[in-house]
Design a protein around this motif. Structure first.
Motif, mmCIF file in Angstrom:
data_model
loop_
_atom_site.group_PDB
_atom_site.id
_atom_site.type_symbol
_atom_site.label_atom_id
_atom_site.label_comp_id
_atom_site.label_asym_id
_atom_site.label_seq_id
_atom_site.Cartn_x
_atom_site.Cartn_y
_atom_site.Cartn_z
ATOM 1 N N LYS A 111 41.591 46.389 -20.008
ATOM 2 C CA LYS A 111 42.427 47.538 -20.364
ATOM 3 C C LYS A 111 42.738 48.413 -19.149
ATOM 4 N N GLY A 112 41.869 48.348 -18.118
ATOM 5 C CA GLY A 112 42.175 49.065 -16.888
ATOM 6 C C GLY A 112 41.720 50.510 -16.860
ATOM 7 N N TYR A 113 40.610 50.810 -17.494
ATOM 8 C CA TYR A 113 40.067 52.171 -17.478
ATOM 9 C C TYR A 113 38.657 52.210 -16.888
ATOM 10 N N SER A 114 38.210 51.106 -16.283
ATOM 11 C CA SER A 114 36.806 50.981 -15.910
ATOM 12 C C SER A 114 36.530 51.099 -14.424
ATOM 13 N N GLY A 115 37.526 50.880 -13.584
ATOM 14 C CA GLY A 115 37.325 51.014 -12.141
ATOM 15 C C GLY A 115 36.676 49.822 -11.486
ATOM 16 N N ILE A 116 36.656 48.689 -12.138
ATOM 17 C CA ILE A 116 36.027 47.488 -11.581
ATOM 18 C C ILE A 116 37.035 46.715 -10.734
ATOM 19 N N ARG A 117 36.544 45.899 -9.808
ATOM 20 C CA ARG A 117 37.440 45.084 -8.988
ATOM 21 C C ARG A 117 37.902 43.846 -9.758
ATOM 22 N N PRO A 118 39.108 43.361 -9.504
ATOM 23 C CA PRO A 118 39.591 42.152 -10.199
ATOM 24 C C PRO A 118 38.697 40.937 -9.972
ATOM 25 N N GLN A 119 38.159 40.790 -8.768
ATOM 26 C CA GLN A 119 37.342 39.603 -8.482
ATOM 27 C C GLN A 119 36.019 39.621 -9.257
ATOM 28 N N THR A 120 35.545 40.808 -9.577
ATOM 29 C CA THR A 120 34.315 40.896 -10.364
ATOM 30 C C THR A 120 34.580 40.466 -11.805
ATOM 31 N N VAL A 121 35.696 40.920 -12.348
ATOM 32 C CA VAL A 121 36.076 40.472 -13.694
ATOM 33 C C VAL A 121 36.301 38.969 -13.709
ATOM 34 N N GLN A 122 36.927 38.456 -12.656
ATOM 35 C CA GLN A 122 37.214 37.024 -12.604
ATOM 36 C C GLN A 122 35.936 36.194 -12.595
ATOM 37 N N LEU A 123 34.891 36.680 -11.927
ATOM 38 C CA LEU A 123 33.633 35.943 -11.930
ATOM 39 C C LEU A 123 33.075 35.843 -13.351
ATOM 40 N N LEU A 124 33.153 36.919 -14.103
ATOM 41 C CA LEU A 124 32.671 36.888 -15.488
ATOM 42 C C LEU A 124 33.499 35.903 -16.320
ATOM 43 N N ILE A 125 34.811 35.882 -16.088
ATOM 44 C CA ILE A 125 35.683 34.924 -16.774
ATOM 45 C C ILE A 125 35.309 33.494 -16.394
ATOM 46 N N ASP A 126 35.115 33.261 -15.105
ATOM 47 C CA ASP A 126 34.777 31.912 -14.642
ATOM 48 C C ASP A 126 33.442 31.448 -15.216
ATOM 49 N N MET A 127 32.469 32.335 -15.281
ATOM 50 C CA MET A 127 31.191 31.974 -15.872
ATOM 51 C C MET A 127 31.352 31.546 -17.325
ATOM 52 N N CYS A 128 32.140 32.298 -18.066
ATOM 53 C CA CYS A 128 32.369 31.970 -19.471
ATOM 54 C C CYS A 128 33.112 30.634 -19.599
ATOM 55 N N ASN A 129 34.167 30.461 -18.815
ATOM 56 C CA ASN A 129 34.975 29.248 -18.915
ATOM 57 C C ASN A 129 34.215 28.002 -18.482
ATOM 58 N N LEU A 130 33.330 28.146 -17.508
ATOM 59 C CA LEU A 130 32.598 26.994 -16.977
ATOM 60 C C LEU A 130 31.244 26.782 -17.659
ATOM 61 N N GLY A 131 30.890 27.683 -18.563
ATOM 62 C CA GLY A 131 29.666 27.473 -19.338
ATOM 63 C C GLY A 131 28.390 27.929 -18.656
ATOM 64 N N VAL A 132 28.477 28.950 -17.795
ATOM 65 C CA VAL A 132 27.272 29.577 -17.227
ATOM 66 C C VAL A 132 26.895 30.719 -18.166
ATOM 67 N N HIS A 133 25.853 30.524 -18.946
ATOM 68 C CA HIS A 133 25.502 31.462 -20.013
ATOM 69 C C HIS A 133 24.208 32.193 -19.688
ATOM 70 N N PRO A 134 24.286 33.472 -19.343
ATOM 71 C CA PRO A 134 23.066 34.224 -19.033
ATOM 72 C C PRO A 134 22.078 34.217 -20.201
ATOM 73 N N MET A 135 20.801 34.190 -19.860
ATOM 74 C CA MET A 135 19.737 34.325 -20.866
ATOM 75 C C MET A 135 19.579 35.812 -21.156
ATOM 76 N N ILE A 136 19.890 36.212 -22.392
ATOM 77 C CA ILE A 136 19.915 37.628 -22.757
ATOM 78 C C ILE A 136 18.926 37.880 -23.884
ATOM 79 N N PRO A 137 17.831 38.579 -23.623
ATOM 80 C CA PRO A 137 16.863 38.862 -24.691
ATOM 81 C C PRO A 137 17.493 39.697 -25.808
ATOM 82 N N GLN A 138 17.021 39.479 -27.037
ATOM 83 C CA GLN A 138 17.647 40.108 -28.186
ATOM 84 C C GLN A 138 17.200 41.551 -28.416
ATOM 85 N N GLN A 139 16.044 41.916 -27.911
ATOM 86 C CA GLN A 139 15.519 43.257 -28.198
ATOM 87 C C GLN A 139 15.693 44.185 -27.002
ATOM 88 N N GLY A 140 15.973 45.458 -27.311
ATOM 89 C CA GLY A 140 15.984 46.437 -26.237
ATOM 90 C C GLY A 140 17.175 47.366 -26.181
#
Length: 499
Positions: A111-140
């Motif tokens: 949406k463009g209200y966060s102040g993040i760099r495009p390359q940082t967003v792209q890394l998150l997209i690439d991780m999702c598209n290529l199947g790099v899935h962070p281990m995220i604990p459910q509690q906390g």
């Protein structure tokens, strides 16, 4: 080839989130989204150059918001934020939840209200598209200041830290990135905060649960129709005249669907033919199911809105140059929605279990006791009703609303929180439980139908034929668990009837 979904922060649907989460649909930013991200990033770089005091950019976080950070330490501030906040506990979220979280965070950043760099967003997209899935604990997560702990674990992998799953193997985050041909990133000003200030864990859970709940809603009515036929229920309770004078949309829709799926049935009866009235679990299907329909509609609208919202703090407005610190990260709208839907879905199981009791109880059904011809030697469906009763009781405990709770945090700076992620986690369990209870009624109704005669309705006939393709009639006692598991799988993956 997996479908491609273009995101711009404004039009992401629940169905698309589910496609990314379960079908590995690919994410891509629109060109407009990229330009919006660039504009908001320019604001951050200007503020750092001018050494303006802005929360989370040149200051600490939470109670430390009054601590100014020197320009040379701004990058370290963001990395420290991620490492310190990645302190979740418990079992990791399933891959589908992680992928939904990643997609939702990308859409919010687009949406463009966060102040993040495009390359940082792209890394998150690439991780999702290529199947790099962070281990995220459910509690906390407290569900205010965003889902800080879960999202921090997501971001750890972007930094080459933490752990991830890649092609079915759990490994160090750096190794997962390398295996996928990606490189870790060094966060710059505002980026850590932009990545973790949001409601994406609870919203991801809600998207998946809502999608499943909508299918269960439709399947519940087909199963209820089968029970109506097995018990020779009275069709008059679904007459449109009756529902026109109490015009709740869900009630009217449920009554309409019941008449449609029972159309042509020789099993149901008219008022006074066998009895004057049915018990509530049959007669009040439109009123009970319809209320759940209305709840689903409300929650679907609220979650769709949240999928396309800015949930950061602070929020950067590139058109005006304003940077506003507020509370868009607060999960209260999703917390209330999750609790509401949990209660509404639990009622589908409550009334289903009561119908199952009527099917197996010979004093109520007129059918052989526990739907077996050799009662005594065989127990038939006796214990399946016990299981349904146990599960609906469990749901009653889980339905205690999480959103009524709040615990102050960050030295009382953050003194009201939503517990929205707890609500969404409970909802997921409740939806799974409802499916189990409906699977029991589905099997029992099919068995009860086998004791009767006459043509089934247009919708109930489809549902009956489908279960009999997978599960034969119970002629003598056998292990019931595999049958129930198959029925549950049908309810998870299929629509039992299509008009």
């Amino acid at each position: 080839m997996a479908p491609r979904i273009f995101v711009d922060g404004n039009q992401l649907t629940i169905e698309q989130v589910v496609a990314i989460a379960r079908d590995f649909a690919q994410l891509e930013l629109t060109e407009e989204a990229r330009q919006n991200i660039v504009r908001s990033r320019q604001m951050v770089e200007t503020m750092v150059e001018q050494q303006r005091v802005v929360y989370g950019i040149t200051t600490g976080f939470g109670k430390f918001s009054d601590v100014v950070i020197p320009a040379e330490e701004v990058s370290q501030l963001q990395e420290n934020l991620i490492m310190s906040h990645a302190c979740g506990l418990g079992q990791p979220y399933p891959v589908e939840v992680v992928r939904a979280m990643m997609a939702l965070r990308v859409n919010a950043l687009a949406k463009g209200y966060s102040g993040i760099r495009p390359q940082t967003v792209q890394l998150l997209i690439d991780m999702c598209n290529l199947g790099v899935h962070p281990m995220i604990p459910q509690q906390g997560s407290l569900g205010a200041s965003g889902d800080l702990a879960p999202l921090a674990h997501m971001v750890l992998v972007m930094l080459g830290k933490g752990e991830a799953e890649y092609k079915g193997t759990r490994m160090a985050g750096a190794a997962a990135l390398h295996a996928a041909g990606l490189a870790p990133i060094q966060l710059q000003a505002k980026e850590g905060l932009a990545l973790i200030n949001g409601t994406q864990a609870m919203t991801a859970l809600l998207c998946l649960s809502l999608y499943d709940a909508r299918r269960l809603m439709e399947n519940a009515e087909v199963i209820a129709g089968m029970t109506m036929e097995a018990l020779r229920g009275i069709r008059d309770a679904f007459d449109p005249q009756l529902h026109a004078v109490r015009p709740h949309p869900g009630q009217q829709e449920s009554a309409r669907k019941m008449l449609l799926l029972l159309e042509g049935s020789e099993r149901i009866t008219s008022q006074g033919q066998l009895r004057v009235q049915d018990p509530y679990s049959l007669r009040c299907i439109p009123q009970v199911h319809g209320a759940t329909r209305d709840a689903l509609e409300y929650v679907w609208t609220a979650v769709t809105r949240e999928c396309n919202s800015v949930t950061d703090n602070p929020v950067l407005f590139s058109d005006t140059g304003d940077v506003i610190s507020g509370g868009n990260f607060h999960g209260q709208p999703m917390a209330l929605a999750a609790d509401f839907l949990a209660i509404a879905m639990a009622e589908l199981a409550n009334i289903s279990e009561r119908r199952t009791e009527r099917l197996v109880n010979p004093q109520l059904s007129g059918l052989p006791g526990f739907l077996t011809e050799k009662g005594g030697l065989h127990s038939g469906f006796m214990i399946t009703q016990y299981v349904a009763a146990s599960i609906v009781s469990e749901n009653k405990v889980l339905c205690h609303p999480a959103s009524v709770d709040s615990i102050p945090s960050s030295a009382n700076q953050e003194d009201h929180v939503s517990m929205g992620t707890t609500a969404a986690r409970k909802l997921r369990t409740i939806v799974d439980n409802v499916r189990k209870v409906l699977a029991i009624e589905y099997l029992a109704a099919a068995q009860a139908i086998d004791f009767g005669e006459g043509r089934l309705g247009r919708g109930t006939a489809q549902a009956y034929q489908r279960i009999r393709q997978e599960i034969p009639r119970l002629l003598e006692d056998r292990e019931m668990h595999p049958d129930l598991a198959k029925a549950e799988q049908l309810l998870q993956n299929e629509w039992l009837w299509t008009m």
